[in-house]
Design an enzyme around this catalytic site. Sequence first.
Site, PDB file in Angstrom:
ATOM      1  N   LYS A   1     -10.300  -0.754   0.901  1.00 52.19           N
ATOM      2  CA  LYS A   1      -9.988   0.078   2.070  1.00 52.19           C
ATOM      3  C   LYS A   1     -10.820   1.355   2.091  1.00 52.19           C
ATOM      4  O   LYS A   1     -11.223   1.821   3.160  1.00 52.19           O
ATOM      5  CB  LYS A   1      -8.496   0.410   2.095  1.00 52.19           C
ATOM      6  CG  LYS A   1      -7.651  -0.817   2.383  1.00 52.19           C
ATOM      7  CD  LYS A   1      -6.171  -0.477   2.410  1.00 52.19           C
ATOM      8  CE  LYS A   1      -5.375  -1.764   2.644  1.00 52.19           C
ATOM      9  NZ  LYS A   1      -3.919  -1.505   2.637  1.00 52.19           N
TER      10      LYS A   1
ATOM     11  N   ASP B   1       2.187   4.926  -0.306  1.00 51.02           N
ATOM     12  CA  ASP B   1       3.335   4.078   0.007  1.00 51.02           C
ATOM     13  C   ASP B   1       4.406   4.135  -1.078  1.00 51.02           C
ATOM     14  O   ASP B   1       5.235   3.254  -1.170  1.00 51.02           O
ATOM     15  CB  ASP B   1       2.872   2.627   0.204  1.00 51.02           C
ATOM     16  CG  ASP B   1       2.167   2.101  -1.046  1.00 51.02           C
ATOM     17  OD1 ASP B   1       2.044   2.850  -2.030  1.00 51.02           O
ATOM     18  OD2 ASP B   1       1.749   0.927  -1.026  1.00 51.02           O
TER      19      ASP B   1
ATOM     20  N   CYS C   1       7.649  -1.030   2.911  1.00 53.27           N
ATOM     21  CA  CYS C   1       7.032  -1.866   3.933  1.00 53.27           C
ATOM     22  C   CYS C   1       6.898  -3.310   3.448  1.00 53.27           C
ATOM     23  O   CYS C   1       6.807  -4.231   4.233  1.00 53.27           O
ATOM     24  CB  CYS C   1       5.670  -1.307   4.316  1.00 53.27           C
ATOM     25  SG  CYS C   1       5.795   0.316   5.048  1.00 53.27           S
TER      26      CYS C   1
END
Length: 315
Positions: A59, A103, A161
């Site tokens: 990423k 996260d 998530c």
Amino acid sequence: MASSVVVVGCGAIGATAAALLVRAGVGRLRVVDRDFVEPSNLQRQMLFDESDAREAVPKAVAAERKLRALNSGISTEGVIADLYPGNAAQLLSSFDLILDGTDNFETRLLINDFAVSAAKPWIYAAAVASYGLTMTIRPGSTACLACLLESESGKGLEETCDTVGVLGPIVNLIASLEVAEALKLLSGREAALHDRLVSCDVWSGRFQSIRVGRDPDCRACVHQDFSYLQGEAQPQVTLCGRDSVQIHERARALNLAVLRSRLSGTVGDLRSNDFLLRFRVAPYEMTVFADGRAVFKGTTDPAVARSLYARYIGS
Ligand SMILES: [Zn+2]
């Protein structure tokens, strides 16, 4: 242009925050992320596309590429790394502001410890399902994350998530609120900061904004006890996601080309790019990064991950 920001974690919130900052013309931006793009990210992570997922591009690399294309007039840098106590100062200290795109609370509390100890502002942001929240932390002036989470009434998002999913609109909304505060801070309009914990639920339509008081007994911002930064809370093996384990082998770098030729023929579905190597040993999928980190999908048992690491990557 004179300001600099580091975004830690470039998932959904981090990607949108980075894009907004780059478009706004923040002079120097660093994005730190440990993961690679997967197809399931595309529903909400606005900087990435199908070719990034197909090629399993890290990423940080994909983000740097896209951000440069958005605004070539600023300095943009993607760093493939997992933030931990040993590299926090090196990755974060030369920036005016730290934005949360992570996260997990372990990394957030590490950022909080670093930011409070360095008297540097940072902005907490999190979202899960249809709900999200954000708060700007200015050490010494506002409550810190430990004031919020470690006090009696404190409570973060316990779901992740990976277990319940997250809607694209809420992460982009939270990232927008985060960057609006960032722009006030960076442009010296501190009087305009609302200094509130803002939370929103795009499903129920509930929006809330509360003033969070400092905890007079706060571990971090009152007692200056930085246990997350001192590494006491950082294990060598961490769970990441619903069915994955990550092993941090930070002491060594791996030659991925050598590893690839050693593994070819003995493992399935061997694929690699300049940054990582991925292969399958049913029922597991292993992803190995050049810094020695490895993520094992298909298990939550650290012992299994350690054994696979020793067998296929080396002990
Ligand atoms: Zn505090």
